[in-house]
Each structure stands twice: as structure tokens, then as C-alpha cells.
Scaffold this motif. Sequence first.
Motif, PDB file in Angstrom:
ATOM      1  N   MET A   1       0.864  -1.203  -0.045  1.00 32.61           N
ATOM      2  CA  MET A   1       0.092  -0.034   0.082  1.00 32.61           C
ATOM      3  C   MET A   1       1.007   1.242   0.038  1.00 32.61           C
ATOM      4  SD  MET A   1      -2.921   1.090   2.797  1.00 32.61           S
ATOM      5  CE  MET A   1      -1.643   1.094   4.113  1.00 32.61           C
ATOM      6  N   THR A   2       0.664   2.239  -0.892  1.00 29.05           N
ATOM      7  CA  THR A   2       1.202   3.437  -0.911  1.00 29.05           C
ATOM      8  C   THR A   2       0.836   4.261   0.146  1.00 29.05           C
ATOM      9  OG1 THR A   2       1.663   3.115  -3.260  1.00 29.05           O
ATOM     10  CG2 THR A   2       2.087   5.329  -2.460  1.00 29.05           C
ATOM     11  N   PRO A   3       1.923   5.058   0.690  1.00 31.69           N
ATOM     12  CA  PRO A   3       1.293   5.846   2.107  1.00 31.69           C
ATOM     13  C   PRO A   3       0.925   7.099   1.422  1.00 31.69           C
ATOM     14  CG  PRO A   3       3.464   4.841   2.375  1.00 31.69           C
ATOM     15  CD  PRO A   3       3.311   4.301   1.004  1.00 31.69           C
ATOM     16  N   LYS A   4      -0.247   7.610   2.063  1.00 33.42           N
ATOM     17  CA  LYS A   4      -0.985   8.813   1.498  1.00 33.42           C
ATOM     18  C   LYS A   4      -0.430  10.066   2.367  1.00 33.42           C
ATOM     19  CE  LYS A   4      -5.007   8.324  -0.349  1.00 33.42           C
ATOM     20  NZ  LYS A   4      -6.272   8.164  -0.417  1.00 33.42           N
ATOM     21  N   ILE A   5      -0.193  11.125   1.903  1.00 29.31           N
ATOM     22  CA  ILE A   5       0.366  12.222   2.639  1.00 29.31           C
ATOM     23  C   ILE A   5      -0.443  13.437   2.360  1.00 29.31           C
ATOM     24  CG2 ILE A   5       2.203  13.858   3.214  1.00 29.31           C
ATOM     25  CD1 ILE A   5       4.101  11.584   2.736  1.00 29.31           C
ATOM     26  N   LEU A   6      -0.894  14.185   3.351  1.00 29.40           N
ATOM     27  CA  LEU A   6      -1.833  15.150   2.918  1.00 29.40           C
ATOM     28  C   LEU A   6      -0.822  16.474   3.437  1.00 29.40           C
ATOM     29  CD1 LEU A   6      -4.342  17.056   2.647  1.00 29.40           C
ATOM     30  CD2 LEU A   6      -4.867  16.877   4.957  1.00 29.40           C
ATOM     31  N   LEU A   7      -0.412  17.383   2.247  1.00 31.91           N
ATOM     32  CA  LEU A   7       0.563  18.345   2.413  1.00 31.91           C
ATOM     33  C   LEU A   7      -0.245  19.636   2.267  1.00 31.91           C
ATOM     34  CD1 LEU A   7       3.355  19.845   2.473  1.00 31.91           C
ATOM     35  CD2 LEU A   7       3.539  19.435  -0.114  1.00 31.91           C
ATOM     36  N   VAL A   8      -0.373  20.450   3.373  1.00 28.92           N
ATOM     37  CA  VAL A   8      -0.870  21.854   3.411  1.00 28.92           C
ATOM     38  C   VAL A   8       0.197  22.944   3.569  1.00 28.92           C
ATOM     39  CG1 VAL A   8      -2.761  23.481   4.197  1.00 28.92           C
ATOM     40  CG2 VAL A   8      -2.756  20.838   4.282  1.00 28.92           C
ATOM     41  N   GLU A   9       0.493  23.714   2.279  1.00 28.34           N
ATOM     42  CA  GLU A   9       1.617  24.609   2.265  1.00 28.34           C
ATOM     43  C   GLU A   9       1.240  25.745   1.475  1.00 28.34           C
ATOM     44  OE1 GLU A   9       4.059  26.953   2.389  1.00 28.34           O
ATOM     45  OE2 GLU A   9       5.002  25.205   3.441  1.00 28.34           O
ATOM     46  N   ASP A  10       1.039  27.021   1.931  1.00 28.86           N
ATOM     47  CA  ASP A  10       0.602  28.130   1.231  1.00 28.86           C
ATOM     48  C   ASP A  10       1.554  28.915   0.225  1.00 28.86           C
ATOM     49  OD1 ASP A  10       1.944  29.363   3.266  1.00 28.86           O
ATOM     50  OD2 ASP A  10       0.759  31.197   3.067  1.00 28.86           O
TER      51      ASP A  10
ATOM     52  N   ASP B   1       1.992  23.631   7.190  1.00 25.16           N
ATOM     53  CA  ASP B   1       2.753  24.818   7.265  1.00 25.16           C
ATOM     54  C   ASP B   1       1.945  25.489   8.452  1.00 25.16           C
ATOM     55  OD1 ASP B   1       4.514  26.964   7.080  1.00 25.16           O
ATOM     56  OD2 ASP B   1       2.893  27.754   5.428  1.00 25.16           O
ATOM     57  N   VAL B   2       2.803  26.405   9.118  1.00 21.60           N
ATOM     58  CA  VAL B   2       2.036  27.008  10.374  1.00 21.60           C
ATOM     59  C   VAL B   2       1.329  28.448   9.877  1.00 21.60           C
ATOM     60  CG1 VAL B   2       2.325  28.031  12.604  1.00 21.60           C
ATOM     61  CG2 VAL B   2       3.596  26.120  11.960  1.00 21.60           C
ATOM     62  N   MET B   3       1.755  29.110   9.362  1.00 23.63           N
ATOM     63  CA  MET B   3       1.416  30.244   8.811  1.00 23.63           C
ATOM     64  C   MET B   3       0.754  30.271   7.532  1.00 23.63           C
ATOM     65  SD  MET B   3       2.282  32.173  11.578  1.00 23.63           S
ATOM     66  CE  MET B   3       1.872  33.654  10.780  1.00 23.63           C
ATOM     67  N   MET B   4      -0.730  30.170   7.527  1.00 24.72           N
ATOM     68  CA  MET B   4      -1.549  30.025   6.195  1.00 24.72           C
ATOM     69  C   MET B   4      -2.653  30.861   6.336  1.00 24.72           C
ATOM     70  SD  MET B   4      -1.337  25.965   5.400  1.00 24.72           S
ATOM     71  CE  MET B   4      -2.002  25.419   7.050  1.00 24.72           C
ATOM     72  N   PRO B   5      -3.310  31.189   5.233  1.00 20.71           N
ATOM     73  CA  PRO B   5      -4.496  31.972   5.196  1.00 20.71           C
ATOM     74  C   PRO B   5      -5.803  31.065   5.585  1.00 20.71           C
ATOM     75  CG  PRO B   5      -3.770  31.299   3.036  1.00 20.71           C
ATOM     76  CD  PRO B   5      -2.667  30.779   3.870  1.00 20.71           C
TER      77      PRO B   5
ATOM     78  N   LEU C   1       3.267  16.823  10.977  1.00 18.45           N
ATOM     79  CA  LEU C   1       4.568  17.160  10.727  1.00 18.45           C
ATOM     80  C   LEU C   1       4.623  18.741  10.312  1.00 18.45           C
ATOM     81  CD1 LEU C   1       7.739  17.254  10.710  1.00 18.45           C
ATOM     82  CD2 LEU C   1       7.532  16.509   8.331  1.00 18.45           C
ATOM     83  N   PHE C   2       4.665  19.524  11.270  1.00 23.53           N
ATOM     84  CA  PHE C   2       4.871  21.024  10.963  1.00 23.53           C
ATOM     85  C   PHE C   2       5.885  21.682  10.219  1.00 23.53           C
ATOM     86  CE2 PHE C   2       2.081  21.375  14.831  1.00 23.53           C
ATOM     87  CZ  PHE C   2       0.778  21.498  14.410  1.00 23.53           C
ATOM     88  N   LEU C   3       5.869  22.333   9.214  1.00 20.14           N
ATOM     89  CA  LEU C   3       6.757  23.055   8.487  1.00 20.14           C
ATOM     90  C   LEU C   3       6.783  24.787   9.023  1.00 20.14           C
ATOM     91  CD1 LEU C   3       6.515  21.528   5.028  1.00 20.14           C
ATOM     92  CD2 LEU C   3       7.823  20.706   6.901  1.00 20.14           C
ATOM     93  N   THR C   4       7.703  25.128   9.358  1.00 16.51           N
ATOM     94  CA  THR C   4       7.579  26.686   9.874  1.00 16.51           C
ATOM     95  C   THR C   4       8.768  27.292   9.667  1.00 16.51           C
ATOM     96  OG1 THR C   4       6.868  27.946  11.608  1.00 16.51           O
ATOM     97  CG2 THR C   4       8.026  25.961  12.275  1.00 16.51           C
ATOM     98  N   ALA C   5       8.682  28.670   9.603  1.00 12.35           N
ATOM     99  CA  ALA C   5       9.850  29.681   9.586  1.00 12.35           C
ATOM    100  C   ALA C   5      10.057  30.058  11.072  1.00 12.35           C
ATOM    101  CB  ALA C   5       9.644  30.863   8.809  1.00 12.35           C
ATOM    102  N   LYS C   6       9.190  29.594  11.815  1.00 11.08           N
ATOM    103  CA  LYS C   6       9.520  29.952  13.253  1.00 11.08           C
ATOM    104  C   LYS C   6      10.196  29.100  14.089  1.00 11.08           C
ATOM    105  CE  LYS C   6       5.257  32.420  13.988  1.00 11.08           C
ATOM    106  NZ  LYS C   6       3.893  32.652  14.906  1.00 11.08           N
ATOM    107  N   SER C   7      11.455  29.568  14.901  1.00 10.79           N
ATOM    108  CA  SER C   7      12.283  28.577  15.489  1.00 10.79           C
ATOM    109  C   SER C   7      12.138  28.632  17.073  1.00 10.79           C
ATOM    110  CB  SER C   7      13.701  28.425  14.883  1.00 10.79           C
ATOM    111  OG  SER C   7      13.976  29.738  15.147  1.00 10.79           O
TER     112      SER C   7
END
Length: 229
Positions: A1-10, A53-57, A78-84
Motif C-alpha cells: 500500500m502506498t502511503p498517502k500524505i496530506l501536504l498543506v503549504e501556502d 505549514d504553520v502560517m497559512m491563510p 509534521l509542522f513546517l515553519t519559519a519560526k524557531s
Amino acid sequence: MTPKILLVEDDTSLGFVVSDQLKRDGYHVTLCTDGAEGFKRFNEEAFHLCIFDVMMPKKDGFTLAREVRKINREIPILFLTAKSMTEDKIEGFKAGGDDYLTKPFSVEELQLRVIALLKRVNIHVEEEEEKVVEVGSYKFDSENYTLTRENTVKSLTKKEAHILRILTKFKNQVVSREMILNAVWGQDDYFVGRSLDVFITKLRKYFKEDERISISNIHGVGFKLEIID
């Protein structure tokens, strides 16, 4: 089974780069560009991993994660962000995140984190949602948008099917209006709220042949699909 990933990035450029890389790594990727669309897609199909992504509309990544956690407590996020900043990371974990990747990041680091999170999924992933479920004396096919009773088949619209899918998933539990509106329409303003009421009325009519089934309006909260055994 191919893993399915939901990617949300503005950031469309980054979104396409990450999506392309994950696809080359053998994953099936659904890419959304805002949090509202991401939550809507999350409710339309099953995924094994979410990357937000963290900062999104419309809906930020932390809010999106909290809404996802109300429906699925196991899926890795998993969060992607410019904030550290430490406080931002803490907020992300409190929102239900499992890992944090600070931009800019290397392809290798992304790959390793995805592999690590998917290993956890292999142990804890929920059973795949049934496509055909019994609702009293009816059979509801959420994939083909049909409602069948005896020899009668009723074709549902996509929105009718999505609303019913949510109600059946939380059978005999109250589901908030906000959750349904965000999942089906991607927003929860007054006008789509009125549309939801119309769809609920239609669904009640579809089940009128079985008096054991009711869709209750819990005033000020939401709806409950009740089935008396």
C-alpha cells in the motif's frame, strides 16, 4: 500500500518542490494551499501522514491540527515553519503535532522525518474506513454516493454524501455545525450554514422509511444521527 500524505503549504513554490520530492520517494501526495482546503480534503479521504505549514491563510496550521485531532488522534502531524522560537514549538506540540521542521530544511532531513513518522503509522494506523456502512435498514456507500434500501437506490450529491459520512462516523454522538461546515465547505459563515440546514432536511427525508433513524438538531451545537437498535 502506498502511503498517502496530506501536504498543506501556502507557499506554492515550496509546496510543489516538497510534493514533487515526496512523489519521487514513492508517496501519494495531496497538496492544498490553505488550511480550510486542507481540512476539507482531510475529511474526503484517508491519509497516513499530515504535513502542515504553520502560517497559512483562512486557517493556520495549529488550528488545522487541533481540528484534525478531534477526528483522528493517531495520524502523525509534521509542522513546517519559519519560526524557531521555543514557545512556537511548544504550541505546535500542544496543538497535536508530532514533529517540527524549521525552514529552510534539507531534502534529506524531510525524508528522514517522514520515514520515522510513517514507521509509527505502521504500528498505530487506524483500520481503513469502511466504504459501505449500514444505517438502520439502509446501506450507505460513501465512495459511490448511494443510499440503498431493499431494491431502491438513491443517488446522493457529493455534499450530501460527505455530510452523511461525517454523521455516520460519529453515529449517536453530537457533531458540531462548525466541524461539518469546515469539512464540507471549507468555511463556516452564515450562508453556508443555511445550506447545511437544507441538506440536513433532505437527508431526513431520505431516511423516512425507517422510523428508527433520526437526525436531531442540538440547538446551538450541531447534529446527531441516532439509530435505535
